[in-house]
Design an enzyme around this catalytic site. Structure first.
Site, short mmCIF file in Angstrom:
data_model
loop_
_atom_site.label_atom_id
_atom_site.label_comp_id
_atom_site.label_asym_id
_atom_site.label_seq_id
_atom_site.Cartn_x
_atom_site.Cartn_y
_atom_site.Cartn_z
N CYS A 274 -26.43 27.54 0.47
CA CYS A 274 -27.02 26.95 -0.73
C CYS A 274 -26.90 25.43 -0.73
CB CYS A 274 -26.32 27.49 -1.96
SG CYS A 274 -26.09 29.23 -1.87
N1 SAJ Z 1 -17.06 22.15 -1.10
C1 SAJ Z 1 -16.35 20.96 -0.89
N2 SAJ Z 1 -15.79 20.34 -1.97
C2 SAJ Z 1 -15.92 20.84 -3.24
C3 SAJ Z 1 -16.66 22.04 -3.43
C4 SAJ Z 1 -17.23 22.68 -2.35
O1 SAJ Z 1 -16.22 20.50 0.23
O2 SAJ Z 1 -15.37 20.23 -4.18
C5 SAJ Z 1 -17.67 22.82 0.05
C6 SAJ Z 1 -17.18 24.24 0.22
O3 SAJ Z 1 -16.05 24.27 1.05
C7 SAJ Z 1 -18.38 24.90 0.90
C8 SAJ Z 1 -19.55 24.15 0.31
O4 SAJ Z 1 -19.06 22.92 -0.20
O5 SAJ Z 1 -18.36 24.69 2.28
C9 SAJ Z 1 -20.26 24.92 -0.80
O6 SAJ Z 1 -19.26 25.39 -1.72
P1 SAJ Z 1 -19.77 26.00 -3.12
O7 SAJ Z 1 -18.71 26.83 -3.71
O8 SAJ Z 1 -20.33 24.93 -3.97
O9 SAJ Z 1 -21.03 26.84 -2.63
P2 SAJ Z 1 -21.40 28.37 -2.56
O10 SAJ Z 1 -22.64 28.38 -1.73
O11 SAJ Z 1 -20.32 29.29 -2.20
O12 SAJ Z 1 -21.74 28.78 -4.04
C10 SAJ Z 1 -22.51 27.93 -4.77
C11 SAJ Z 1 -22.14 28.22 -6.20
N3 SAJ Z 1 -20.84 27.59 -6.40
C12 SAJ Z 1 -20.37 27.09 -7.56
O13 SAJ Z 1 -21.12 26.85 -8.50
C13 SAJ Z 1 -18.90 26.84 -7.66
C14 SAJ Z 1 -23.29 27.78 -6.96
O14 SAJ Z 1 -23.54 26.43 -6.68
C15 SAJ Z 1 -24.47 28.63 -6.66
O15 SAJ Z 1 -24.51 29.68 -7.60
C16 SAJ Z 1 -24.47 29.18 -5.27
O16 SAJ Z 1 -23.88 28.21 -4.46
C17 SAJ Z 1 -25.90 29.47 -4.90
O17 SAJ Z 1 -26.17 30.62 -4.57
O18 SAJ Z 1 -26.72 28.59 -5.07
#
Ligand code: SAJ
Length: 436
Positions: A274
């Site tokens: 995503c």
């Molecule tokens: N990450 C960081 N720093 C942060 C947060 C995340 O480095 O502060 C990294 C994570 O390790 C990962 C990537 O970014 O590699 C994405 O993490 P994520 O939790 O934002 O992404 P997804 O794909 O697991 O889930 C996200 C959902 N997450 C949250 O809202 C917390 C949301 O954005 C969506 O519902 C989903 O992608 C989607 O399906 O779009």
């Protein structure tokens, strides 16, 4: 409006047959929620392994328990198939197929398009079609609508078409499909009424917007918000490295501000299907309006640079070791794209390993990923034994799985380079630990 009234009745009395196309981390939890309130659900996926697993009541998605799934399958409320003929039996069709990028960061709608064409071949009056896949504003109206109306049926009169973006956070135990607010936007008011009624059967709070374009933009904005803020703290990490400051200390202190801020943390890069992908759908579409989305481009550039920075900082640490660099051994801890999940799609850890392998010996341990074959790498997870930990010249933490005993790792290791601040809670000595 006979066709609309009929589908509304079937939704309200739950005799509507619900079809879910794409049984992944979005589709399968959605199918379970619909079946739990009594809808007959047909899951459609081209992957026969998934179809067989579901029909045996076995879940392959972390957030769906097999016990729950098997009960619904036994009651005949969920059935999976690969046969597109089943589309004709569905009253409400929910599209949850992947929307990846091409190699040059352009939208790849091949799955959305092919599924829409299959639906159009079997479409009949009274059906609701909802696109949940994340995409650029305009996809539902400009791509799916014409494909469906090529059947001769008219949207808003005989068929109903909405966009309702998925909001699944894999591994999130607090927010599920049911209690996560759901946005719905329709091609027109009749579609919106049908779509809103459909989602209200299983979602606590449904938010309607004025069009499918608006609904598509809502979701892409949500993921752009994350990508940009992750890039901001990643850039801060790069600057703190040069200034000799601890970015984790700075951020933890900044997040003590009780208002006007939200925690994000740096890492080895951005993975998953995503955040590294969806914002570029908006960037691509904006160009049609002669508009450059600078934040998206910059965020993508910074986030994609992090694996190289991690490799470079690892080599800096290794150069202090009195050993020919070609003899040096690095043990990577964690390859999935985020903690406590087995998913390693687009994981930055794979890119870090690929880069490091050009110079040093690399092996990995990940309790959730027994092996992988990606990026031209075929690797198998090694057991995390005392010997393996002690013999590594550097232990590189790329994913902070909670099951790992970091106290033991730090005490046993020569050197630790922690890109996730997994050691944050350790009380003991950490002289051998370097943070991102
Ligand atoms: N990450 C960081 N720093 C942060 C947060 C995340 O480095 O502060 C990294 C994570 O390790 C990962 C990537 O970014 O590699 C994405 O993490 P994520 O939790 O934002 O992404 P997804 O794909 O697991 O889930 C996200 C959902 N997450 C949250 O809202 C917390 C949301 O954005 C969506 O519902 C989903 O992608 C989607 O399906 O779009």
């Amino acid at each position: 409006m006979a066709f609309k009234d009929r589908i509304l009745d079937k939704i309200r009395n739950r005799t509507a047959v619900v079809g879910v196309i794409g049984l992944g981390y979005v589709g399968l939890p959605f199918a379970v929620e619909k079946a739990k309130v009594g809808f007959h659900v047909i899951g459609l996926d081209y992957n026969s392994f998934r179809v067989n697993q579901i029909n045996q009541g076995i879940s392959y998605i972390e957030d769906v328990q097999s016990e729950e799934l098997s009960g619904l399958v036994e009651q005949g409320l969920i059935h999976a198939t690969s046969d597109f003929q089943s589309l004709h039996d569905m009253d409400a069709i929910v599209i949850c197929v992947p929307t990846p990028l091409t190699k040059n960061l352009a939208p790849d709608l091949q799955y959305v398009t092919s599924v829409s064409q299959e639906i159009a071949k079997r479409i009949r009056p009274g059906q609701l079609i909802s696109l949940e896949s994340t995409t650029y504003p305009g996809t539902t109206e400009e791509v799916i609508l014409p494909l469906l109306e090529a059947s001769g049926l008219k949207v808003e009169l005989e068929i109903f078409l909405v966009h309702s973006p998925e909001r699944v956070d894999p591994g999130n135990t607090r927010y599920s499909t049911k209690n996560t607010n759901k946005v719905v936007g329709g091609i027109g008011p009749h579609s919106l009424e049908v779509g809103e009624t459909f989602y209200k059967q299983t979602v606590n709070n449904v938010i309607t917007v004025s069009s499918s374009n608006a609904a598509e933009l809502v979701k892409v904005f949500e993921n752009t918000f994350r990508a940009v803020n992750i890039a901001l703290v990643n850039e801060l990490a790069l600057l703190c490295d040069r200034m000799g400051l601890n970015v984790w200390e700075v951020l933890d202190a900044a997040f003590t501000k009780p208002f006007g801020i939200m925690p994000f943390y740096p890492g080895p890069g951005v993975g998953g299907h995503c955040i590294p992908i969806d914002p570029h759908y908006l960037e691509w579409k904006a160009k049609e309006f002669n508009f450059n989305t600078h934040f998206i481009a910059l965020a993508g550039e910074i986030n994609r640079k992090m694996p190289e920075f991690v490799m470079e900082k690892t080599l800096r640490i290794l150069k202090k070791i009195d050993k020919p660099i070609s003899q040096v051994e690095v043990l990577v801890l964690g390859v999935s794209y985020k903690k406590d999940l087995p998913d390693y799609r687009e994981s930055p850890a794979l890119e870090v390993i690929r880069l490091l392998k050009e110079t040093v010996k690399v092996q990995y341990h990940d309790p959730y990923v027994p092996s992988f074959d990606e990026h031209g790498l075929q690797m198998t997870s090694v057991s995390l034994t005392q010997e393996v930990v002690e013999s590594a010249d550097v232990i590189l933490i790329l994913t902070d799985h909670q099951v790992i005993d970091y106290e033991w790792v730090v005490q046993s290791a020569k050197q630790v380079f922690d890109t996730r601040n997994a050691v944050r809670t350790l009380s003991g000595q950490k002289e051998n630990v370097t943070l991102l």
